[in-house]
Write a protein that holds these residues in place. Sequence first.
Motif, PDB file in Angstrom:
ATOM      1  N   ARG A   1     -62.068  24.308  -2.331  1.00  0.00           N
ATOM      2  CA  ARG A   1     -63.235  23.428  -2.458  1.00  0.00           C
ATOM      3  C   ARG A   1     -62.892  22.191  -3.282  1.00  0.00           C
ATOM      4  O   ARG A   1     -63.231  21.058  -2.900  1.00  0.00           O
ATOM      5  CB  ARG A   1     -64.397  24.175  -3.116  1.00  0.00           C
ATOM      6  N   ILE A   2     -62.203  22.410  -4.416  1.00  0.00           N
ATOM      7  CA  ILE A   2     -61.815  21.275  -5.251  1.00  0.00           C
ATOM      8  C   ILE A   2     -60.866  20.357  -4.499  1.00  0.00           C
ATOM      9  O   ILE A   2     -60.960  19.123  -4.579  1.00  0.00           O
ATOM     10  CB  ILE A   2     -61.179  21.774  -6.564  1.00  0.00           C
TER      11      ILE A   2
ATOM     12  N   CYS B   1     -60.069  10.511  -3.385  1.00  0.00           N
ATOM     13  CA  CYS B   1     -59.053   9.768  -2.628  1.00  0.00           C
ATOM     14  C   CYS B   1     -59.674   8.591  -1.866  1.00  0.00           C
ATOM     15  O   CYS B   1     -59.091   7.494  -1.808  1.00  0.00           O
ATOM     16  CB  CYS B   1     -58.339  10.700  -1.643  1.00  0.00           C
ATOM     17  N   GLN B   2     -60.840   8.804  -1.282  1.00  0.00           N
ATOM     18  CA  GLN B   2     -61.490   7.734  -0.535  1.00  0.00           C
ATOM     19  C   GLN B   2     -61.910   6.591  -1.457  1.00  0.00           C
ATOM     20  O   GLN B   2     -61.754   5.412  -1.112  1.00  0.00           O
ATOM     21  CB  GLN B   2     -62.710   8.290   0.213  1.00  0.00           C
TER      22      GLN B   2
ATOM     23  N   GLN C   1     -52.887   2.593  -5.294  1.00  0.00           N
ATOM     24  CA  GLN C   1     -52.259   3.278  -4.163  1.00  0.00           C
ATOM     25  C   GLN C   1     -51.463   4.493  -4.640  1.00  0.00           C
ATOM     26  O   GLN C   1     -51.497   5.550  -4.010  1.00  0.00           O
ATOM     27  CB  GLN C   1     -51.361   2.318  -3.401  1.00  0.00           C
ATOM     28  N   ASN C   2     -50.758   4.333  -5.760  1.00  0.00           N
ATOM     29  CA  ASN C   2     -50.012   5.465  -6.323  1.00  0.00           C
ATOM     30  C   ASN C   2     -50.964   6.573  -6.772  1.00  0.00           C
ATOM     31  O   ASN C   2     -50.684   7.767  -6.571  1.00  0.00           O
ATOM     32  CB  ASN C   2     -49.151   5.009  -7.501  1.00  0.00           C
ATOM     33  N   ALA C   3     -52.078   6.162  -7.394  1.00  0.00           N
ATOM     34  CA  ALA C   3     -53.058   7.152  -7.836  1.00  0.00           C
ATOM     35  C   ALA C   3     -53.654   7.894  -6.646  1.00  0.00           C
ATOM     36  O   ALA C   3     -53.857   9.120  -6.689  1.00  0.00           O
ATOM     37  CB  ALA C   3     -54.166   6.468  -8.645  1.00  0.00           C
TER      38      ALA C   3
ATOM     39  N   LEU D   1     -51.007  10.379  -5.441  1.00  0.00           N
ATOM     40  CA  LEU D   1     -50.921  11.536  -6.334  1.00  0.00           C
ATOM     41  C   LEU D   1     -52.122  12.461  -6.157  1.00  0.00           C
ATOM     42  O   LEU D   1     -51.991  13.686  -6.187  1.00  0.00           O
ATOM     43  CB  LEU D   1     -50.821  11.071  -7.790  1.00  0.00           C
ATOM     44  N   THR D   2     -53.292  11.874  -5.984  1.00  0.00           N
ATOM     45  CA  THR D   2     -54.498  12.679  -5.784  1.00  0.00           C
ATOM     46  C   THR D   2     -54.433  13.447  -4.473  1.00  0.00           C
ATOM     47  O   THR D   2     -54.857  14.603  -4.392  1.00  0.00           O
ATOM     48  CB  THR D   2     -55.746  11.777  -5.814  1.00  0.00           C
ATOM     49  N   ARG D   3     -53.895  12.800  -3.434  1.00  0.00           N
ATOM     50  CA  ARG D   3     -53.728  13.509  -2.161  1.00  0.00           C
ATOM     51  C   ARG D   3     -52.761  14.674  -2.305  1.00  0.00           C
ATOM     52  O   ARG D   3     -52.985  15.757  -1.754  1.00  0.00           O
ATOM     53  CB  ARG D   3     -53.240  12.544  -1.076  1.00  0.00           C
ATOM     54  N   ASP D   4     -51.651  14.434  -3.058  1.00  0.00           N
ATOM     55  CA  ASP D   4     -50.713  15.540  -3.296  1.00  0.00           C
ATOM     56  C   ASP D   4     -51.384  16.673  -4.064  1.00  0.00           C
ATOM     57  O   ASP D   4     -51.157  17.859  -3.784  1.00  0.00           O
ATOM     58  CB  ASP D   4     -49.496  15.031  -4.077  1.00  0.00           C
TER      59      ASP D   4
END
Length: 344
Positions: free
Chosen positions: A146-147, A156-157, A192-194, A197-200
């Motif tokens: 869920r998180i 991310c969006q 973009q890097n953030a 990282l959030t997607r990872d």
Amino acid sequence: MSQVEPLANFLRTQSRTWLFIEALALAIIIGFIDYLTGYEVTIWPFYSIPILLMVWSGDMKLAVFISVLSTFAWWWVDKASGHLYSSEWLRAWDGIVRLMFFCLVMFSGWTFGQQRAAITARLELLERSQQLEEEIISISEREQQRIGRDLHDGVCQYLAAIGYSASMLKQELERESHILSEAAGEIADLLQNAAALTRDLARGLSPVDRDEGGLESALEELASSTSRIAGISCSFICPEPVMVRDNTQAVHLFRIAQEALSNALKHGHAKSVVIALESGDEACSLRVSDDGVGFLPANGERNGMGLSIMRYRARVIAGRFEIQPNSPTGTVVVCTIEKHCRPK
């Protein structure tokens, strides 16, 4: 065992009073049969049946009463059947011996019942503990998923949108030859890097998609990201596409691979790791091989929480977990699931 269970279920429905009446009647019936057969036929051990019935009911006082009653019943039957002794003291001694036997049966039955109750309680506690552990892991996985979805679909969006706005701002400032265009570009790059990282992070929290190729994609991404971040050679091998029937099983397999990979890097100091997913007619196997220093499961330093969790995850999905030495050096972690996945 299946033949005894209906009788046990019937006795459980009886009250203690009815059990006492039944035991008393049974003792009288055995005494009558003992009288009919005479002293030449030995059936006095059957008096143990009503005694054990009262022991099973949990009333030791009534069990003692039935033991004494059975002794007197035998004594009276033995005398009434015409069994002659050279002295009545010998008949009394035989009665004492039988009373001792009945008491031994009574206390043996009581001890056995106590031990069985203790074992049953421990097994029930172990079963409840396992169910609780499974529920905790299941809740943890659902919460992580869920998180992960919230991070991917929400944070991310937002970061991507802000990064896009920063890029547009940079372009506007560059057209105006503004001195802050470079700073806007740095902000766009950081955003973009953030977002990456959030997607990872979201991918790590919810690694396995629910489609048929979810586990393969997740393991391939795990190998790729490990090679990129840890700077080692980490590859994924899947000779033929494999479909895991249950997403829960797929998640547990992925977590086992993730933990094995972490151990290979942290403890084994591996420079090369191979993650393999293989399928046969009756089973599929997840295999994580490394070229590290290797370890033995008995080693206290390595036999910690991670190894215990891997074993537990394998047990939850009815899998077989093994740790083997690799050749020439390193470790091989294998989890095999019987009849739970098949080639596409």
